[in-house]
Design a protein around this motif. Structure first.
Motif, PDB file in Angstrom:
ATOM      1  N   ASP A  37       0.855  -1.183   0.000  1.00  0.00           N
ATOM      2  CA  ASP A  37       0.000   0.000   0.000  1.00  0.00           C
ATOM      3  C   ASP A  37       0.892   1.233   0.000  1.00  0.00           C
ATOM      4  O   ASP A  37       1.150   1.830   1.044  1.00  0.00           O
ATOM      5  N   LYS A  38       1.380   1.583  -1.192  1.00  0.00           N
ATOM      6  CA  LYS A  38       2.235   2.754  -1.338  1.00  0.00           C
ATOM      7  C   LYS A  38       2.108   3.288  -2.750  1.00  0.00           C
ATOM      8  O   LYS A  38       1.519   2.654  -3.619  1.00  0.00           O
ATOM      9  N   VAL A  39       2.665   4.447  -2.971  1.00  0.00           N
ATOM     10  CA  VAL A  39       2.721   5.036  -4.310  1.00  0.00           C
ATOM     11  C   VAL A  39       4.100   4.722  -4.865  1.00  0.00           C
ATOM     12  O   VAL A  39       5.116   5.126  -4.300  1.00  0.00           O
ATOM     13  N   TYR A  40       4.127   3.980  -5.943  1.00  0.00           N
ATOM     14  CA  TYR A  40       5.383   3.594  -6.561  1.00  0.00           C
ATOM     15  C   TYR A  40       5.915   4.699  -7.466  1.00  0.00           C
ATOM     16  O   TYR A  40       5.140   5.462  -8.050  1.00  0.00           O
ATOM     17  N   THR A  41       7.213   4.752  -7.599  1.00  0.00           N
ATOM     18  CA  THR A  41       7.832   5.572  -8.633  1.00  0.00           C
ATOM     19  C   THR A  41       7.962   4.686  -9.875  1.00  0.00           C
ATOM     20  O   THR A  41       7.798   3.460  -9.793  1.00  0.00           O
ATOM     21  N   GLN A  42       8.271   5.273 -11.009  1.00  0.00           N
ATOM     22  CA  GLN A  42       8.488   4.473 -12.214  1.00  0.00           C
ATOM     23  C   GLN A  42       9.680   3.529 -12.015  1.00  0.00           C
ATOM     24  O   GLN A  42       9.628   2.370 -12.430  1.00  0.00           O
TER      25      GLN A  42
END
Length: 98
Positions: A3-8
């Motif tokens: 549950d996180k916001v991934y980077t490319q």
């Protein structure tokens, strides 16, 4: 999926593939589960599994206040609202937690 916001770079490093996700080109309301969030240039990319099994991606913008997706946990069931803009393009314009 965490549950996180991934980077490319994070997507690549963790071998998370998003090739199966398509754009939704239909206006309407759809029930979906939030699968993944990833930062992109000038927007947040969000990935869903629709109730009918379709894998769909959308971009939410800063001027939309990202539709609250930064605060929405992965796995949340949502009612997504798709509409058309002035150019006739279909886009995600609202999301409600169910």
């Amino acid at each position: 999926m965490e549950d996180k916001v991934y980077t490319q770079d994070g997507l690549r490093d963790e071998n998370i593939l998003t090739m199966d996700y398509r754009l939704n080109l239909e206006v309407g309301r759809f029930v979906a589960v939030l699968d993944l969030k990833a930062e992109a240039r000038n927007c947040l990319r969000v990935f869903f599994t629709f109730e009918d099994g379709r894998k769909v991606q959308a971009a939410v913008q800063w001027w939309q206040k990202y539709l609250g997706m930064y605060e929405t946990p992965i796995g949340t069931k949502l009612l997504l609202h798709y509409g058309k803009n002035s150019r006739g393009e279909v886009y995600l314009n609202a999301a409600e937690r169910l």
